[in-house]
Write a protein that holds these residues in place. Structure first.
Motif, PDB file in Angstrom:
ATOM      1  N   HIS A   1       0.846  -1.196   0.000  1.00 53.73           N
ATOM      2  CA  HIS A   1       0.000   0.000   0.000  1.00 53.73           C
ATOM      3  C   HIS A   1       0.877   1.239   0.000  1.00 53.73           C
ATOM      4  O   HIS A   1       0.649   2.170  -0.756  1.00 53.73           O
ATOM      5  CB  HIS A   1      -0.938  -0.017   1.206  1.00 53.73           C
TER       6      HIS A   1
ATOM      7  N   ARG B   1       1.407  -3.082   3.894  1.00 51.05           N
ATOM      8  CA  ARG B   1       0.889  -3.875   2.775  1.00 51.05           C
ATOM      9  C   ARG B   1      -0.471  -4.456   3.126  1.00 51.05           C
ATOM     10  O   ARG B   1      -0.865  -4.521   4.281  1.00 51.05           O
ATOM     11  CB  ARG B   1       1.864  -4.990   2.416  1.00 51.05           C
ATOM     12  N   HIS B   2      -1.172  -4.877   2.098  1.00 50.83           N
ATOM     13  CA  HIS B   2      -2.454  -5.539   2.295  1.00 50.83           C
ATOM     14  C   HIS B   2      -2.212  -6.875   2.979  1.00 50.83           C
ATOM     15  O   HIS B   2      -1.202  -7.538   2.744  1.00 50.83           O
ATOM     16  CB  HIS B   2      -3.172  -5.717   0.963  1.00 50.83           C
TER      17      HIS B   2
ATOM     18  N   PHE C   1      -3.889  -2.650   7.232  1.00 53.91           N
ATOM     19  CA  PHE C   1      -2.634  -2.956   6.559  1.00 53.91           C
ATOM     20  C   PHE C   1      -1.630  -3.557   7.526  1.00 53.91           C
ATOM     21  O   PHE C   1      -1.447  -3.046   8.641  1.00 53.91           O
ATOM     22  CB  PHE C   1      -2.044  -1.689   5.936  1.00 53.91           C
TER      23      PHE C   1
END
Length: 170
Positions: free
Chosen positions: A4, A13-14, A52
């Motif tokens: 992300h 990040r996802h 996230f």
């Protein structure tokens, strides 16, 4: 891995299904849940939009997670939960600032809000360092109140206009 955003020291990040055990382990630490209560397990963040995984770049370790979840049109809620060994190192502030900047410059965000217990001075300090300002204290009727609940919860917020002023933008 869908990133992300990146900061100097973090990758946000996802989540992936493989992260469930990491989140479950984070929630096993009673100090992490001190101001949230044992019922605040966050396992479902792996499947929800606006959450996230935070990975420390230097070690590749899971440091915790951040929330930047839409509430209403143009309004998002900021939240964070870090493993204890990552506390006091500026990661919460670093991740929060990066999400806020991306939200205001790329994401159409008009207002960021965050909430915590009034007695959670560490989280309040992160909110302030990230540019949010105290809005109000309010009292919820909790069925099993945590120590300090009698002091209430607090709301902090930051508008796009205030963020622009803080950064010398029109």
């Amino acid at each position: 891995m869908r990133v992300h955003l990146e900061t100097e020291r973090l990758i946000l990040r996802h989540f992936t299904p493989a992260d469930v055990d990491l989140v479950t382990d984070l929630d096993r630490d009673p100090e992490v849940l001190r101001y949230l209560g044992a019922d605040a397990a966050s396992r479902d963040v792996v499947e929800r939009d606006g959450f996230f995984a935070a990975i420390e770049k230097a070690s590749g370790e899971f440091a915790g997670w951040f929330e930047f979840r839409p509430l209403d049109e143009g309004e998002v809620e900021l939240g964070y939960r870090l493993r204890r060994r990552f506390w006091g190192r500026g990661y919460a502030t670093e991740g929060a600032r990066a999400l806020i900047a991306k939200g205001f410059t790329e994401g159409g965000v008009r207002r960021v809000v965050a909430f915590t217990m009034s007695v959670n001075t560490g989280s309040r300090r992160v909110m302030e360092k990230a540019g949010l300002r105290y809005v109000r204290t309010f009292h919820e009727d909790w069925p099993d109140p945590l120590p300090g609940a009698e002091h209430g919860d607090v709301e902090y917020a930051l508008s796009e206009d205030d963020w622009n002023r803080q950064h010398g933008l029109p």
